[in-house]
Design a protein around this motif. Structure first.
Motif, mmCIF file in Angstrom:
data_model
loop_
_atom_site.group_PDB
_atom_site.id
_atom_site.type_symbol
_atom_site.label_atom_id
_atom_site.label_comp_id
_atom_site.label_asym_id
_atom_site.label_seq_id
_atom_site.Cartn_x
_atom_site.Cartn_y
_atom_site.Cartn_z
ATOM 1 N N GLU A 59 112.710 38.083 146.078
ATOM 2 C CA GLU A 59 113.066 36.690 146.369
ATOM 3 C C GLU A 59 113.689 36.191 145.240
ATOM 4 N N ASN A 114 116.461 31.209 148.908
ATOM 5 C CA ASN A 114 116.129 30.219 149.586
ATOM 6 C C ASN A 114 117.562 29.147 149.764
ATOM 7 N N GLU A 146 115.970 32.403 153.367
ATOM 8 C CA GLU A 146 114.770 31.442 153.703
ATOM 9 C C GLU A 146 115.124 30.073 153.978
ATOM 10 N N ASP A 176 110.223 30.070 155.842
ATOM 11 C CA ASP A 176 109.486 29.911 154.624
ATOM 12 C C ASP A 176 108.355 29.016 154.864
ATOM 13 N N LYS A 197 107.116 33.819 156.452
ATOM 14 C CA LYS A 197 106.314 33.701 155.551
ATOM 15 C C LYS A 197 105.164 32.604 155.415
HETATM 16 MG MG MG Z 1 111.158 30.971 149.628
#
Ligand code: MG
Ligand code: C2E
Ligand code: MG
Ligand code: MG
Length: 284
Positions: A59, A114, A146, A176, A197
């Motif tokens: 990530e 993200n 995400e 997320d 997640k």
């Molecule tokens: Mg994230």
């Protein structure tokens, strides 16, 4: 020194340190300059198979290297950029850097980026992602975006449409911080995502609290039954890791396995032959 820039280890400039209005104004001014000069840097944190410790992907986590204030947390500058209408521009910069960086890795690992809700809902977002994939040459299946469920509060239908467009490009979408918002079950039904997640707040007590462990077990089970990849976030201790092994979780991300680090520091991304793609630093 700030040079190490390891996430979580060093002092990072956070929201509560913004003392007053003038401070915010000054920081907003600096943020514009930072964009022009690209003072942002991405750290990468491993996502691992909890049984084999094999790497699944990394990530990308943003840091702002402010010339005088030091490293500024994304928890501070992302909302700032959103408020200033700059998140589209910043987000593009981040996505582009992450895709370029991933192209340099010796292993064809996934990179997760993200995306803020406002960025996702900007007109032409899916097209801009397609353009970046095309320009950098990163195969779409190596990219995961995400998003958080707060996107549903902004524009439910819009979000569903964009997520579908993105997935038809061949990339995957992760939900997320699952479990922290208001519409957890509705989002499972409505958003066609690939990866779930589970937020780190659910992991904290699992080794000592049966209720906490049961909740994680339930979410892992729900995710698996829905055909999602489940990633448990925030694993910091051996005890938590043991518990997740018992529960049967699959993938995990946490300081126990690896802290966010600069790409060039991650040996497993450089040396193709030498490592089997395992987290080597994880030697207890
Ligand atoms: Mg994230
Ligand atoms: P996130 O996407 O949920 O990322 C995981 C956060 O948890 C990261 O914080 C990571 O360093 C931290 N973390 C990972 N493992 C552990 C652990 O075992 N224990 C604890 N306590 N924390 C752990 P970070 O890097 O400070 O990022 C905070 C948030 O800022 C991210 O949460 C994400 O929502 C946002 N963010 C970061 N980079 C970007 C970006 O480029 N764009 C956007 N829109 N948001 C970003
Ligand atoms: Mg998260
Ligand atoms: Mg978060």
């Amino acid at each position: 020194q700030a040079k190490e820039a390891l996430g979580g280890n060093i002092r990072v400039f956070e929201e509560h340190m913004l003392r007053d209005f003038d401070d915010r104004k000054a920081l907003e001014h600096d943020l514009r300059e930072a964009l022009a000069r690209n003072e942002f840097e991405l750290l990468y944190q491993a996502q691992v198979d909890i049984k084999t410790l094999e790497l699944r992907g990394l990530e990308a986590l943003s840091r702002w290297n402010h010339p005088s204030r030091g490293i500024i947390s994304p928890n501070l500058f992302i909302p700032l950029a959103e408020g200033m209408g700059l998140i589209g521009q910043l987000g593009k910069l981040v996505l582009e850097s992450a895709c370029k960086e991933a192209m340099r890795w010796k292993r064809p690992l996934k990179v997760s980026v993200n995306i803020s809700p406002l960025q996702l809902l900007e007109r032409g977002f899916a097209e801009s992602v397609a353009k970046i994939l095309h320009e950098t040459g990163l195969p779409p299946k190596r990219l995961e975006l995400e998003i958080t469920e707060t996107v549903l509060l902004e524009d439910r239908d819009g979000a569903v449409a964009v997520v579908s467009d993105l997935r038809s490009l061949g990339l995957t979408v992760a939900l997320d911080d699952f479990g922290t918002g208001y519409s957890s079950l509705a989002i499972l039904r409505d958003i066609p995502f690939d990866t779930l997640k589970l937020d780190k707040s659910f992991v904290r007590d699992i080794a000592t609290n049966d209720l906490a462990a049961t909740l994680v077990r339930l979410v892992v089970d729900i995710g698996s039954r829905l055909g999602k990849t489940v990633i448990v976030e925030g694993v910091e201790t051996r005890a938590q890791h043991e518990k997740i092994l018992q529960i049967g979780g699959l993938l995990s991300q946490g300081f126990l396995f690896a802290r966010p680090a600069r790409s060039e520091k991650l040996a497993f991304l450089r040396d193709d032959e030498q490592s089997a793609g395992l987290i080597e630093d994880f030697a207890h």
